[in-house]
Design a protein around this motif. Structure first.
Motif, short mmCIF file in Angstrom:
data_model
loop_
_atom_site.label_atom_id
_atom_site.label_comp_id
_atom_site.label_asym_id
_atom_site.label_seq_id
_atom_site.Cartn_x
_atom_site.Cartn_y
_atom_site.Cartn_z
N ILE A 64 0.99 -0.96 0.56
CA ILE A 64 0.21 -0.02 0.53
C ILE A 64 0.82 1.38 -0.22
O ILE A 64 1.69 1.35 0.63
N GLU A 65 0.15 2.36 -0.68
CA GLU A 65 0.87 2.96 -0.40
C GLU A 65 0.10 4.20 0.20
O GLU A 65 -0.70 4.60 0.41
N LEU A 66 1.27 5.51 0.67
CA LEU A 66 0.32 5.90 2.16
C LEU A 66 0.94 6.85 2.35
O LEU A 66 2.12 7.12 2.31
N GLY A 67 -0.22 8.47 2.52
CA GLY A 67 -0.37 10.27 2.08
C GLY A 67 -0.91 10.86 3.93
O GLY A 67 -1.85 9.94 3.93
N GLN A 68 -0.75 11.13 3.82
CA GLN A 68 -1.35 12.48 4.74
C GLN A 68 -2.39 13.89 3.80
O GLN A 68 -1.77 14.45 3.05
N MET A 69 -3.20 13.68 3.73
CA MET A 69 -4.70 14.94 3.15
C MET A 69 -4.49 16.42 3.69
O MET A 69 -5.00 16.28 5.37
N ARG A 70 -3.73 17.48 3.83
CA ARG A 70 -4.59 18.36 4.39
C ARG A 70 -6.31 18.53 4.41
O ARG A 70 -6.71 18.97 2.98
N VAL A 71 -7.03 18.75 4.63
CA VAL A 71 -8.82 19.05 4.63
C VAL A 71 -9.24 20.10 6.14
O VAL A 71 -8.35 20.39 6.93
N PRO A 72 -10.07 20.82 5.49
CA PRO A 72 -10.77 21.87 6.85
C PRO A 72 -11.02 21.01 8.25
O PRO A 72 -11.42 19.83 8.51
N LEU A 73 -11.52 21.68 9.56
CA LEU A 73 -11.88 21.35 10.51
C LEU A 73 -12.56 21.13 10.37
O LEU A 73 -13.69 20.18 10.91
#
Length: 425
Positions: A110-119
């Motif tokens: 699997i490939e893992l990243g982090q997404m910036r999202v609103p509160l």
């Protein structure tokens, strides 16, 4: 609390939650169009904004509010233009929403990243300053959040007009007007309802006096981004440039008295006190600043002909004056200065004036504040000055954000996993 207020606040919450989903998927172009439209109309209606604001100001004066309060409430041509510039600065900034960090392939495939999202939905409770209506709405809009704004009753006319301008701006590119809602009732029970609406509001940001924030800290069930005090210090080190120290410390105290980043306590190394205090304190007294001093500082100043000095009491080191009053203490060395800051500071903003890099490095590492400065005025601790555009507030918490809260402070991260049919064994 009346059932009518509770119903009103619940309806606002429901609409905000629905709008937050539309804002989360809004494009950068839509958000920027809305912000530019708001900036344009703010400038076009500058005279009307001042006219309406003057009604609030006169009412505040009639109700006996002090000069600091009235200063926070008053909107000048400069204030209005700063709002418009803040909006345009936010437009120029990169939209953080939807950005994904570089994917890292794991052993499983699997490939893992982090997404910036609103509160999600942000509730802002504030007093006096109507420019917060524009600043807060703009930051929440750009960061893909919906926001519920509850300003003070003293600014109700200004806030109502600014809310209309914002909602027109949202409508222009097809964004939901409910993404920015202003609570129009002045009934204080609305605040009590708002800070417990965990099903609709993700975070509360209080912008106001100590009593408001203390109340919210005691009663809120919704998480908060906040600071309670702004007891900001400047320490003049033995190796400071005297001319620089005078210039910076004059600005830190007298450029404006009311903001939370104004210097409230000056700490001076005993080795440089005779060189810097007479010049600096003459400037303060000429500007009408009351000086509350310890005995070493008194001795230095009286030897130079100073009068009208007030003995500093224990409570002075713990006080955010927000007024032309300054506490001054002469200290033996940087350790005594940092110990004083640790004991009495509010972890907001503290500065050192020095040409000694080792001393500066120690101060930066050891002073546990949201902003720590070398050879600069504490008045720079501000979202606009930090290049964040308008700020939603200052946080001296360590979770989830710290210092001036701009776009990134109104977002969170979620993990994103890209698979190719992998299964866990």
């Amino acid at each position: 609390m009346s059932s009518a207020i509770q119903e009103m606040m619940q309806n606002i919450g429901i609409r905000a939650r629905a709008a937050s989903r539309a804002m989360a998927r809004a494009s950068s172009e839509q958000k920027n169009q809305a912000l530019l439209h708001i900036a344009k109309v703010v400038r076009q209606q500058a005279d009307e904004i001042q006219k309406i604001n003057q009604m609030d100001v006169e009412r505040a004066k009639a109700n006996g509010q002090d000069a600091v309060f009235v200063d926070r409430l008053t909107m000048t041509p400069k204030t209005i233009e700063t709002m418009a510039l803040g909006l345009e600065q936010i437009v120029s900034m990169e939209d953080p929403i939807g950005k994904i960090s570089t994917f890292q392939k794991q052993a499983s495939g699997i490939e893992l990243g982090q997404m910036r999202v609103p509160l999600g939905v942000i509730g802002i409770i504030y007093e006096s300053r109507p420019n917060v209506t524009i600043d807060a709405a703009a930051l929440c809009l750009k960061s893909g959040n919906a926001v519920i704004l509850r300003g003070g009753s003293e600014a109700i006319d200004s806030n109502t007009l600014l809310a209309e301008i914002i909602q027109d701006g949202l409508a222009a590119p097809g964004l939901p007007k409910d993404a920015v809602q202003v609570v129009t009732t002045t009934d204080r029970s609305a605040v009590g309802e708002m800070i417990t609406m965990t099903q609709y509001i993700d975070v509360i940001v209080p912008r106001g006096g100590k009593s408001l924030i203390a109340r919210l800290m005691a009663e809120a069930r919704v998480p908060m981004i906040k600071h309670l005090d702004g007891i900001c210090h400047t320490y003049i080190d033995a190796d400071a440039d005297v001319a620089m120290a005078v210039k910076v410390c004059e600005n830190a105290k007298t450029q404006r008295y009311a903001p939370c980043n104004a210097m409230e306590t000056l700490l001076v190394n005993q080795e440089i006190a005779q060189k810097v205090l007479p010049t600096l304190c003459k400037i303060y007294q000429d500007k009408g600043v009351e000086l509350r001093v310890d005995q070493l500082t008194r001795k230095t100043l009286e030897a130079n002909g100073f009068q009208k000095l007030v003995d500093a009491k224990e409570e002075d080191w713990q006080t955010e004056y927000l007024a032309p009053i300054l506490s001054i203490k002469t200290v033996a060395n940087i350790d005594e200065a940092m110990n004083h800051i640790e004991q009495y500071g509010s972890k907001h903003t503290d500065a050192i004036i020095t040409n000694n890099k080792a001393q500066a490095d120690r101060f930066l590492r050891e002073v546990d504040s949201a902003s720590v400065m070398v050879n600069a005025s504490t008045r720079f601790a501000d979202g606009f000055e930090y290049g964040l555009g308008a700020e939603i507030g200052i946080s001296n918490d360590k979770l989830h954000t710290r210092g001036p809260v701009g776009l990134d402070g109104l977002t969170s991260l979620k993990y994103v996993v890209m698979g190719h049919g992998e299964i866990r064994t």
